[in-house]
Design a protein around this motif. Structure first.
Motif, PDB file in Angstrom:
ATOM      1  N   GLN A  65       0.835  -1.195   0.000  1.00 10.04           N
ATOM      2  CA  GLN A  65       0.000   0.000   0.000  1.00 10.04           C
ATOM      3  C   GLN A  65       0.870   1.245   0.000  1.00 10.04           C
ATOM      4  N   ARG A  66       0.467   2.208  -0.790  1.00 12.19           N
ATOM      5  CA  ARG A  66       1.200   3.463  -0.844  1.00 12.19           C
ATOM      6  C   ARG A  66       0.879   4.288   0.392  1.00 12.19           C
ATOM      7  N   THR A  67       1.891   4.924   0.907  1.00  8.44           N
ATOM      8  CA  THR A  67       1.664   5.795   2.060  1.00  8.44           C
ATOM      9  C   THR A  67       1.487   7.215   1.550  1.00  8.44           C
ATOM     10  N   ARG A  68       0.440   7.831   1.991  1.00  8.49           N
ATOM     11  CA  ARG A  68       0.174   9.215   1.598  1.00  8.49           C
ATOM     12  C   ARG A  68       0.837  10.159   2.582  1.00  8.49           C
ATOM     13  N   GLN A  69       1.336  11.243   2.047  1.00  7.22           N
ATOM     14  CA  GLN A  69       1.889  12.247   2.934  1.00  7.22           C
ATOM     15  C   GLN A  69       0.742  12.975   3.616  1.00  7.22           C
ATOM     16  N   THR A  70       0.906  13.223   4.888  1.00  7.89           N
ATOM     17  CA  THR A  70      -0.138  13.895   5.641  1.00  7.89           C
ATOM     18  C   THR A  70       0.221  15.368   5.832  1.00  7.89           C
ATOM     19  N   THR A  71      -0.815  16.180   5.909  1.00 12.21           N
ATOM     20  CA  THR A  71      -0.599  17.606   6.139  1.00 12.21           C
ATOM     21  C   THR A  71      -0.561  17.919   7.627  1.00 12.21           C
ATOM     22  N   GLY A  72      -1.014  16.981   8.439  1.00 11.23           N
ATOM     23  CA  GLY A  72      -1.068  17.218   9.877  1.00 11.23           C
ATOM     24  C   GLY A  72      -2.379  17.821  10.325  1.00 11.23           C
ATOM     25  N   LYS A  73      -3.268  18.093   9.372  1.00 12.51           N
ATOM     26  CA  LYS A  73      -4.545  18.703   9.719  1.00 12.51           C
ATOM     27  C   LYS A  73      -5.598  17.630   9.986  1.00 12.51           C
ATOM     28  N   THR A  74      -6.543  17.953  10.849  1.00  9.90           N
ATOM     29  CA  THR A  74      -7.652  17.044  11.133  1.00  9.90           C
ATOM     30  C   THR A  74      -8.959  17.714  10.742  1.00  9.90           C
ATOM     31  N   ARG A  75      -9.914  16.871  10.396  1.00  5.76           N
ATOM     32  CA  ARG A  75     -11.194  17.382   9.929  1.00  5.76           C
ATOM     33  C   ARG A  75     -12.112  17.679  11.104  1.00  5.76           C
ATOM     34  N   GLY A  76     -12.866  18.732  10.965  1.00  5.93           N
ATOM     35  CA  GLY A  76     -13.844  19.116  11.974  1.00  5.93           C
ATOM     36  C   GLY A  76     -14.985  19.870  11.322  1.00  5.93           C
ATOM     37  N   ASN A  77     -15.913  20.311  12.116  1.00  7.60           N
ATOM     38  CA  ASN A  77     -17.046  21.078  11.609  1.00  7.60           C
ATOM     39  C   ASN A  77     -17.043  22.461  12.237  1.00  7.60           C
ATOM     40  N   CYS A  78     -17.437  23.433  11.441  1.00  8.58           N
ATOM     41  CA  CYS A  78     -17.545  24.806  11.941  1.00  8.58           C
ATOM     42  C   CYS A  78     -18.676  24.839  12.973  1.00  8.58           C
ATOM     43  N   PRO A  79     -18.440  25.391  14.163  1.00  2.00           N
ATOM     44  CA  PRO A  79     -19.491  25.429  15.186  1.00  2.00           C
ATOM     45  C   PRO A  79     -20.647  26.369  14.832  1.00  2.00           C
ATOM     46  N   HIS A  80     -20.434  27.280  13.869  1.00  2.00           N
ATOM     47  CA  HIS A  80     -21.485  28.236  13.513  1.00  2.00           C
ATOM     48  C   HIS A  80     -22.394  27.708  12.409  1.00  2.00           C
ATOM     49  N   CYS A  81     -21.775  27.241  11.311  1.00  2.00           N
ATOM     50  CA  CYS A  81     -22.605  26.855  10.164  1.00  2.00           C
ATOM     51  C   CYS A  81     -22.551  25.360   9.856  1.00  2.00           C
ATOM     52  N   GLY A  82     -21.643  24.606  10.487  1.00  3.61           N
ATOM     53  CA  GLY A  82     -21.564  23.169  10.276  1.00  3.61           C
ATOM     54  C   GLY A  82     -20.749  22.748   9.076  1.00  3.61           C
ATOM     55  N   ALA A  83     -20.112  23.693   8.393  1.00  2.88           N
ATOM     56  CA  ALA A  83     -19.290  23.358   7.228  1.00  2.88           C
ATOM     57  C   ALA A  83     -18.048  22.592   7.679  1.00  2.88           C
ATOM     58  N   ILE A  84     -17.527  21.766   6.797  1.00  2.00           N
ATOM     59  CA  ILE A  84     -16.334  21.000   7.118  1.00  2.00           C
ATOM     60  C   ILE A  84     -15.123  21.929   7.076  1.00  2.00           C
ATOM     61  N   THR A  85     -14.309  21.848   8.134  1.00  2.00           N
ATOM     62  CA  THR A  85     -13.100  22.663   8.214  1.00  2.00           C
ATOM     63  C   THR A  85     -11.921  21.759   8.542  1.00  2.00           C
ATOM     64  N   TRP A  86     -10.731  22.227   8.201  1.00  3.89           N
ATOM     65  CA  TRP A  86      -9.509  21.487   8.477  1.00  3.89           C
ATOM     66  C   TRP A  86      -8.587  22.367   9.285  1.00  3.89           C
ATOM     67  N   GLY A  87      -8.026  21.810  10.368  1.00  2.00           N
ATOM     68  CA  GLY A  87      -7.117  22.601  11.194  1.00  2.00           C
ATOM     69  C   GLY A  87      -6.056  21.728  11.839  1.00  2.00           C
ATOM     70  N   PHE A  88      -5.021  22.379  12.375  1.00  4.31           N
ATOM     71  CA  PHE A  88      -3.902  21.654  12.960  1.00  4.31           C
ATOM     72  C   PHE A  88      -4.188  21.135  14.363  1.00  4.31           C
ATOM     73  N   ASN A  89      -5.097  21.745  15.089  1.00  5.90           N
ATOM     74  CA  ASN A  89      -5.387  21.302  16.448  1.00  5.90           C
ATOM     75  C   ASN A  89      -6.596  20.364  16.424  1.00  5.90           C
ATOM     76  N   PRO A  90      -6.409  19.069  16.738  1.00 13.37           N
ATOM     77  CA  PRO A  90      -7.526  18.131  16.656  1.00 13.37           C
ATOM     78  C   PRO A  90      -8.562  18.314  17.767  1.00 13.37           C
ATOM     79  N   TYR A  91      -8.220  19.053  18.829  1.00 10.82           N
ATOM     80  CA  TYR A  91      -9.126  19.221  19.958  1.00 10.82           C
ATOM     81  C   TYR A  91      -9.926  20.509  19.883  1.00 10.82           C
ATOM     82  N   GLU A  92      -9.809  21.209  18.767  1.00 12.06           N
ATOM     83  CA  GLU A  92     -10.465  22.508  18.632  1.00 12.06           C
ATOM     84  C   GLU A  92     -11.232  22.541  17.315  1.00 12.06           C
TER      85      GLU A  92
END
Length: 127
Positions: A65-92
């Motif tokens: 299997q090929r290993t993909r390079q990661t950006t270090g970002k984790t997926r989350g949802n915007c608390p205001h509108c629910g849109a998908i967002t990506w950020g470096f802090n997985p707990y926020e």
């Protein structure tokens, strides 16, 4: 006598009993077909020709299997509108405005909201 299968001696049942009595030991007698059924054949890893074995038997090796390079970002949802967002802090949960500011290298203002961001994008498109 030996525990090595190749070095083992095969006796008839009567001869085996006589040999046990002669030696004065306590031993179990097993039938040769029973031992043959459970004996495992072994081989040395150095004697394995993987290429010949695969082509002869038609075995296919699993693809690595090929290993993909990661950006270090984790997926989350915007608390205001629910849109998908990506950020470096997985707990926020990043807001849309934080994500936009981070992506474009702008300084983030806490008062920025999703509606302000959408309005400014719409103004830029209209211009």
């Amino acid at each position: 006598m030996s525990v090595n299968y190749k070095g083992a001696v095969v006796f008839s049942y009567r001869n085996a009993l006589a040999r046990i009595d002669e030696l004065g030991i306590d031993a179990n007698i097993y039938a040769k077909p029973d031992i043959d059924a459970i004996a495992r054949r072994t081989l040395q890893a150095a004697n394995v020709n993987e290429r010949r074995m695969i082509t002869a038997a038609g075995i296919r090796k699993p693809k690595r299997q090929r290993t993909r390079q990661t950006t270090g970002k984790t997926r989350g949802n915007c608390p205001h509108c629910g849109a998908i967002t990506w950020g470096f802090n997985p707990y926020e949960n990043y807001t849309c405005a934080e994500q936009y500011s981070e992506r474009n290298g702008l300084s983030f203002v806490v008062s920025d909201t999703c509606e302000d961001l959408k309005a400014s994008k719409a103004r830029r498109k209209a211009a």
